[in-house]
Structure formats: C-alpha cells, structure tokens
Design an enzyme around this catalytic site. Structure first.
Site, short mmCIF file in Angstrom:
data_model
loop_
_atom_site.label_atom_id
_atom_site.label_comp_id
_atom_site.label_asym_id
_atom_site.label_seq_id
_atom_site.Cartn_x
_atom_site.Cartn_y
_atom_site.Cartn_z
N CYS A 1 0.81 -1.21 0.00
CA CYS A 1 0.00 0.00 0.00
C CYS A 1 0.85 1.27 0.00
O CYS A 1 0.62 2.18 -0.79
CB CYS A 1 -0.95 0.00 1.19
SG CYS A 1 -0.18 -0.40 2.76
N TYR A 2 1.87 1.33 0.85
CA TYR A 2 2.73 2.52 0.87
C TYR A 2 3.48 2.68 -0.45
O TYR A 2 3.55 3.80 -0.98
CB TYR A 2 3.74 2.43 2.01
CG TYR A 2 3.20 2.62 3.40
CD1 TYR A 2 2.59 3.82 3.78
CD2 TYR A 2 3.34 1.63 4.36
CE1 TYR A 2 2.13 4.00 5.08
CE2 TYR A 2 2.88 1.81 5.66
CZ TYR A 2 2.28 3.00 6.03
OH TYR A 2 1.83 3.19 7.31
#
Lengths: 338, 338, 338, 338
Positions: A156-157
């Site tokens: 996600c990051y």
C-alpha cells in the site's frame, strides 16, 4: 467467465477482493478459501464481515498444501491475500498450472534475496519464481503484467509513493543529491484483521513506526530507481493512506515541467486523478483512485506532492483487479470505475 | 501519610488510580504490583502508559499468592484493579490484616451467590467476606464505607445508572409497573487493556452487546431495589459512559418533585453535577464528575434522564478514591476536585 | 497572589488557561473577558465549556478598547488568547501599565514587518512593541522571558518543531545544504472554536493545507536560524500535534553527538521528555510535555526526529504559564508538573 | 431511460443520490441543481464532493422559482434534497406536470397541519398536495408508492424505527399500556453539510438532543399507529444510525411469534436483513440495508430490537431510489443490490 477464487478471504483485503470480483462482469467468484488453521474456516464470509451478510455469503473453505495443486488446475485466476510466509511456501504448488496468480503478500516483490531476508525475516527459496514474478504496479507495468503468470501486487505505501514519484524520476526532475522524503499515514486496517494490543482502539493514536527500517522502503527504492527516506505512521482511522512527499527538484525545474510529467503519465487514466486541491483520505476511501496534488516552491526548488489512496483498494484489492484485468485483456479499470 | 499500593496497575483503571494516588495530599503511592504472570511484570508504569514517562515511573513489581499476606500487613490501603477471579481468590489473604481493601473488580458486588455464579461463571467461596463487603457507591453509602475494611467499588454502568435512578426510587417517583429502561454507551477502555479482535480499532463501531444478560443488570437492580432493562453498547471512543434512562413516573409526579429529589440527593455534592443542558461524554471525560440532566413529558408521564461519567474515573478509579477518602475520614472529593 | 485575568477566555486555549491559572498556587484567576462583540459575552465559562460547570464558573465579562487601559492597571498578569488583529490593535493600550502581558496570538512573533504583512494579511503598526516583545519559547529563552513585559508565546507548530530542531542547529549537526523537512499533523482544536465547514465533523479527514505558505514557516525559520520546509496537516482528532522531522545531518555526525545535543539541552527539564520509544499524540494530550524521540540512519546520514505536544497546552496555554512562571521568578514548570 | 434531475445536489443526501442515479441502469442523471442563493451554484459536484472528481462531475446549475415549472415539464423524475421550507414553497410549481417528485425533506410527511406547524415552525399552505402525498416507507407502502406523483421520503430515524416496529405492531405484539422506547444515535452527516459550532469536530461527542420534542417523534407515531418515546443522540461518527428499541410485549407473546412477524414482513426482501447477531453501524454504512436483530426476555416480556441503517442511504437517498423504482415499475432494490 473467468473462474476465480480468493485464498485468505477472511482478512480485510480478501473481503474487498470478494466484493470486487463479485460485481465484476467477467470474473466469477467461484470459491473462497482460508487456511485450515484459521479459526474462520467453515464460517461464511457474511459472518465475519457482516456487510456481506445475505449477499456475498460464500463459505470460507479450508485449504492446505495438499489441495493447492488441484486448486490451481481448476481455477483460471487465484488471488492470494495471505501472509508472506504462506504465499512463499505455497507458490511452488500453485504456479505453473492453469491458474494465473495475483499475490497480494510481500513474498515476491523484492528481487534481491539478501534484502528480502533482511526485511522479511526468512530466507527466500523460490528463486525461479522470484525472478519471473512481475511487480503489479498497474499504471506503470501494463505490458509485463499482461503476460505474467505470477504478479506480485505492490504494498500500500509503495503504491501511494511510486504513483507520485515515478513521473518525476522518469523525467529526471529529482535532485539526485537529496533523497525524496516520504511521510505517510495509514489507517489501522493496514495492520490486518487480528487481535493485537497495538491496534486496539484504546491504544491507537497517531504515531510513527518502522522508522528507517520498514520493509516498504526497499520496495519503493527498487521500483523507483533511487533511494528514499520513508517514515510510516499509524493514524486513528480505519482505511486510507495519505503520503506527503517532499522532493528537492533538479536545477531549474519549472512548474510546467512537473505538470507535464504528471499529465504525460496519467492523462486519460481514470484511476490516477490529478486533483486541483489537496486530497484528503475521505476523498479516496472506498474507491480505486490514487489522487495526486502538488506544489513547487520556485525560490527553493522544493516540491511537495501529496498522494492519497485507499490502502485496501488501490493499495491492495483494486490494484490486484487492475492487474487481473490487464492479464486477461480487459481495460485496467474494468469493474472499478463506471 | 497513608501508605498505599495498587495491585493491577498495568490496566487502564490501575493507571488512573496511580495518577490519583500520586497527586493526593494524604495518600502515598508506595508501590505498584502486577501478577507474576503478567507480561508487564518488571516494566515501569511509564513504559506501558507513556503519559507517565519520567513522572510516575514506578516499577510494576510481581506479586503472587505467597506474598499477599505480608503485603497486607505493610500497607494501610490497597487498591485492587484486578480481574474478578484474582480478587476473589486473593481476598482471604488480603483481608483481616492491616490494610483496608478497595476492590475495583466485580467479585464482591453481588451478594446472592447463585446470581453471582450465573453472571460471573464461577462459584463464590468467600461467604463471610461477601457478606461483609460494603458496596462503594460513594455518594450514597458514605457511612457504611467509612467503617468498611473491604469495599466493592461499583461497576461503571451501575455508577452512571444508580446515580440517576436512586433519587427517583427513594422518593417513590417511579411507576412500579414499568421497568426503567437504561440504554448506555461505553468507551472501549471499558473492555480493558488487552489484545482482542472485538476491541481492535478496525472492528469497533457502535453496537449493542450483552443484551438482557449483562452482569451489571443484577448489580443495578440489587442496589436500586427494583428491576431494570439494561442495554449496554460499545461506542467508538476511548473513555466515558453516557446512559440514557427512560422512566415511567408514578401517577401525578410533577417536574418539581423530580427536581426536588435530585437536589435533595446531590445539593452541595461537588461530584454529582445537576446540569442545565444535556451532558456529553467530553464534558466528563478525564473528570471525577457524574453529570445529570433530565426532562419530563407531563402529558405521558415519561421522564428521560441522562447520566454521563468517565468510566475509568467515576466508574472506577476516582470513585475508589472517594471511598478511600471516606474510610480515612477525609472529604469524599479530596484530591479529585479543587 | 498574582492577580491574573484572561482575555479571550471563550476559546479553547483560553479555557485551558483558565484551568491552569485556577489550579496554580501563585496565580489568582480574578476575571475572564471576551470581546463585547462575542456572542459569549455575559455567559459563564461553564456554559460554554461544560467541563468547568460548577467549578471554574466565572462570567465572561465584555471588554472593549475603552476599558483596556484601566484593566492593565488593575491586574498583575494578563493572558491574551485573542485573534491576531485584536492583540495587535489592543496592545498599545495594554502595555506599559502595571500588567505583564502574555500574548498567545501571532501578532508579535515575527520581527520583520514586511514578512508579517505577507503572512498575516495586515500591516503592523506597533514598531516599538514589536521590537521589544520577547519570543516565549520557554525552554530556550528563560532569561529574556524573565525580564519581559510583553511575551509573544509561540505558535503550536513552531513549539513542536523548534524544541526538536534547536539542539541540532545549536550544535551545528544539520547539513546546511538540505532544509529540514517538517511534516506535522494537528488536531482540529488548532482551528479554534468556531463554526466552519472545513472543521465540521463530516468534512475533517487527514489532509495537508497551507503547503509552502503557512505563517508558521517563517516563525520557525526565524527562531531556528535556518530555513525549513514545513507542511502542516489537519488530522481527525481533537487535540495534539505530531511533528515528524527529517534532517540531513552534517558530515560524520554520530548518534552520540545527537544524543548529547538533546541531553545537554533538556536534561533535568521536566517539560521536555527524551523518550525511549516513538511518542504518540495520546501520550501528551492533556499534558504540558513535549516528547521527543529520534533515529539516525548512519549509512545515509538522515535523521528522523518526532516531536509530540498538546497544541492547546505546550503549544499555547501551558507554555504561556511557563513564561509567566519565569517572569515572576518561579520554576518554569510550577503548576504544570507535580 | 428515465430522465432524472436532483435539486439540492450539494448536500450529503444529494451527493449520495447523484451516485445512485449515475450507476442506475434505467435512470439517466441529466442535471444537478442548487438554489440560486447557494454558494455552490456554478461549481461542479466534484469540487464540493471530491470523491466524484472526474467521474460524476456535473455542474451545479442554479435554480429558482421561475424555472421550476419548465423544469418539471422536461424531466421524468425529480429528487428534491432541499430544506423543508424550499420543498414546501416550490412543490406547487413542481407538481402536476410531467415529473414524478421524490421529496426527501420533511415538508409532506406529517398529514396534520397543526402538528406540522408545531414541529416545523411554519404553517403548511399546500393542503391538497399534503393530502395526496404518499409516505415513501418503501418496504411497506409499495402499492401506494407505485401510483404516487409526490412521495414524501421518510426521515432517517423513522425509517430505522418503523422498519423495526411495524411487524410487531401489525401483529399486535406490543403491550399497549407501555410506549415503545426508541434510543437512537445518528452520525453527524444527519445535521447536513453546513458550518455550525454544534457539528464542529471539536464539539461533537455523544449527546442526547431534541429529547421529548424531536420532529421525528410524531412521524414515527403517525405511521406506526401508536405513541412512542423517541430519544435521538448525536454520535461521533460520520454516517449511520443505530436505533435500540425496547418494547414491552403483549401478554404471552413468544419468541416464535416475534420471529414469525419479522420473517413474514421481510422474507425475500433483499433490503431488510434479519441478522443473526447484533448489527453495528459499520455493517450498514455505505449500504442500502436495514439490519435487524432482537432478543426477548421471556421472564419479563421485554423485547430489545436493534435496527441499523446508513442515514444518508436507507435513511434518505437509497430509500428514495427504492420509491422511484417502485413508481416506474422496477424491482424495489434495482441499482442498489446486485
């Protein structure tokens, strides 16, 4: 219809995947699986995630190593929303059969085995698969993904960060003597669906963690092509990531060059939205979008870019769907945007 | 100075007690204890509850059954912020020595052993102590508390409910053919400091639980003297309880009678505040107050009373301090309100 | 007792100040004032901030330009928790009389009149007072504050940022070719107590604002002595600031040098706490502390420092109390830490 | 395609309606309107509600009384998400033309003009329309709705309450000497999209309001057919309503009778879900469902029913779509559940 199953459907990303596959016109949600060890085995999805009660209420079938191979012969498409260790251990049985594999874990993202062991805490033993796996950054690696049989869907990051930084890096707009500084805040669902004191309601409060040592740092650096400083934070909200990225631009870079770089990268892409104001988490929560906005200080050459995604969708499930769409010849955003 | 220790200081109520005893002019915070089994044994309070870092940073000493008796001889005052089972099991060793015991668990609140077993899931074996224990509803049982050696400090929901209902019941203002209906919402800290999927940030969302079967229902009924319907809810906030109580008043009860009942009960009491508007959780969070406001519908005879407390303070730690104050001859609110 | 009043007591910082002055052993809370134009004029503090109902329930007296001068003769100490414009306009009447003035607005922080006009949107007309005003960064400017008659209490972001950066800057540990990058998230109370769509509950969601143009950027740069990139964010919590600061250290700076710099600056200071883990907002909410923790990446020379404060306390009211303590010869933390 | 417009599209319910009409296969989202007085007139929907940026990004056209009549001739279906006063004032111009009107305001819900004036604060002047308007409780009034030209879509609290209570009332399971007690908590979006101190992030905290006098009380009583005690609360979340309803059942009512009543009312209805556990707000947030669960105490005859809806969907926009579906001959849940 492309016959599809999800392994690890009891977690938050697995639940989102279930909903996206269910409503997709070309994918058939044929079965949901969880590990035989899971306390959720045998329950229905709607029992664990009541938003799906009576609607996507398939049973969570138990699965273990013995039936993986047969499974991979009977489905066209398998999503793995499993722990890193499980994906790593099971992949040999799953790959090379009929099914295309979309792995949402971190097991096949970092190509360097030494770095992998350092950041994931165990040795990688699937050299060939690791070499062949395609990194599923859907808005950048369309061609590779469309030919892959194993896609390592990004974390996600990294998705939030790379979507913001790649247009700048590709156009040589970043001053190479200054690392891009990524400060990101994630909702608690990023920690997964599990009992843990750290993610209990009473303990959660904005806080940095994994500073200068988080496993998403090498993932970002590898696929960006330059080093970064990445500081993740846990925020007091359920879903979403906001990444605020500070970049020292190369000498004499103009606002127009930056705008051009973003427009060239994403013009016409319905998933990446070039905003006209600073995005907030709620603008993208529950959506497949990555929203970007930026501002340059021409006096100092510093640029701030903000990138917002839903960590469970663009940071996991909806990006996996984008990858599956590309692999099966559909438009990347099919079933996500209408 | 009254030499004081807290057993079970690693939990949320224990932490609040530590702060209150620390700042009390007559109580000396001499030691903090946790069970030898606790993962927190040996750590300092400030490690676990960083708001106390460098300030109330005593070590959490391990304690087990063998040293309870000696402990009770060496302290004047012991607060037990322990599980029901621990309080029940340890009380024989603790009582009858030098120390006065303030028990914040539920082990000595319900006098009827059959009811106790039904609601707490284990048999009570300390008949004499159970009979002698005084219920520490501090604004009502001052005299008994001032002579008690074992005080069973009330639960958080009963404190909010009884403070609202006792003035009405004592003045015979409640229609006995209609049960008072108590709807209460508690912050997540009420579930204690522990890893649990139910109290994880991602799972918490306003929800009823323990409907028609919560163990605080008999506690309320016993000390009110009439039956009630009690529906607790988990709310998405850290601390506080809001109880909304609907009462059918007895025939011809006037607004004035209700106001008189509340004023007679609490006039001059700095802890119970008769408000002039509907209290909200944040009005009392972090305070020792119980805030009350009410409205009667004269046409139908229905009365709505709202009661707000901090579940960890008036619903636990600060009420325990009130009890200790009364027992040692101080004003009930000493160290709580200035 | 030092006779004290607060002007602007209806706001959040004013309310905190009221509580701190009320419980201070040497300051007497003699009166509360609000502008005659305020809708709150004539109400009591407890009506507007019900946590003070029945306890610090002074009336909010109306004040306007005509009675400022008399006011300043009748008090020893005046706290101004007023808008920038009001502080600017009223200061000539207030200063030079008996009272010492602690101004929590931004009217006297920036010494350069051109920069002031650029960032505050109006011209500064009080040259002499602006020149004489002392910047109330309490842990750094003790001596100047102890002789000041007008203290410009720092903004919340600058307090969090400067407390973290000054020890590094003073010891020449920062690489001067790289600006420190400050990413900070503030609770919504920082926006003040007012009706506004942007701060309505439904609209608030983590978001950057004031990027590369916030008025706290020059304040930080001026008092740090070097330029910075400062990106503020609005977070979905009520109070607190978390500032995550990334610094490129000068060549060959070691971990020990950094630790030494922080210890030398803050050893023995009960307000600034050098933590042993990453602070979170809730560790400091409701407290006067500034919590610091940091990590150096020796390979790249990048350092991450996190600074956490309560924006209404260390970022406003409790720092103003520190300044008043210093000015009247008390220990900086009197009435704040016990 | 049924040509559709939305008046009042800048508010939260209007935004949800825009999304629902946009994705409906039979309704064409042809235009969005706001009052000429609105500050949002001329902006695009995506500017105000950035989740729709680049996707449902229609302009918000200004509308006033002069063009209402023409408007009503050029659309098949008009949704009014306008203030009560606007709906009341404009309805004469809108009705009796081509368009079917779905009014989400409270202007045409209460049939008794005296009661209307008491609770809405202005006189009703559209007698004929008020008499003809059909109450759009979609799961109960299908037949009337399918013939209506003006539907008064119910309020959010009445929808949650009536869905829970009507099966009991219709089957005479409620003890007529005890009023049903409805305690409900609403998310802040129920207060609308506007600047207000009461709904600012810093002020919101669980609190009762409108006690024994809220305008939804007569609406519930009228359409239930018996009086109720209704106590609404504001909760610290954005969307959703949880209603906890306590009912004294008639003599000798069994669990089976209650279950039968709910199943008979809702079996096969995909919108009302008879759950097997207590619903929480997040189970229904963002969905068109009304979730119900209940428990009877056979000893005392008291029954607790919990009803959960999304206040902006089942409590406003999705119920309006259900009504429009019924009116145009589609299945009630078309475009809502798939």
């Amino acid at each position: 219809m492309i016959k599809t199953c999800i392994i690890g459907a009891s977690g938050y990303a697995g639940a989102e995947l279930s909903a996206l596959v269910h409503r997709h016109s070309q994918f058939e949600l044929a079965a949901l699986y969880v590990s035989t060890n899971s306390a959720d085995a045998g329950k229905s999805l709607g029992t664990i995630h009541p938003q799906f009660f009576n609607t996507i209420d398939l049973p969570l079938l138990p699965i273990d190593e013995d039936n993986l191979s047969a499974l991979s012969e009977s489905f066209d498409l398998i999503f793995l929303a499993t722990p890193h260790e499980a994906s790593h251990k099971w992949m040999n049985e799953l790959c090379g059969k009929k099914a295309v594999i979309m792995d949402l874990s971190g097991a096949f993202r970092i190509k360097d085995k030494h770095k992998f062991a350092e950041y994931y805490g165990f040795e990688h033993h699937a050299d060939k698969l690791l070499a062949d796996a395609v990194y599923g950054l859907a808005d950048w690696h369309q061609e590779q993904i469309s030919n892959a049989n194993l896609v390592a869907v990004p974390g996600c990051y990294p998705t939030a960060s790379l979507t913001a930084l790649k247009p700048l890096q590709q156009n040589a707009l970043i001053d190479s003597t200054h690392f891009p500084i990524i400060n990101a805040v994630s909702g608690v669902s990023g920690a997964g669906r599990k009992a843990s004191l750290n993610s209990s309601f009473t303990e959660v409060s904005l806080q940095a963690y994994g500073v200068l040592g988080h496993r998403h740092q090498p993932e970002i650096a590898d696929y960006l092509g330059t080093d970064v400083i990445f500081t993740p934070h846990l925020g007091n909200f359920k879903r979403g990531i906001l990444a605020t990225i500070t970049v020292k631009t190369a000498a004499n870079v103009s606002e127009q060059q930056i705008t051009d770089a973003f427009q060239q990268a994403y013009q016409g892409n319905p998933i990446v939205r070039l905003r006209n104001s600073w995005p907030k988490i709620d603008d993208v929560a529950g959506t497949p979008y990555c929203d970007l906005f930026w501002k340059l200080d021409p006096k100092t050459g510093y640029l701030v870019v903000v990138s917002a995604i839903d960590n469970l969708l663009k940071g996991a499930a909806s990006q996996a769907i984008q990858c599956a769409n590309l692999r099966f010849g559909f438009e990347s955003h099919m079933g996500l945007v209408n």
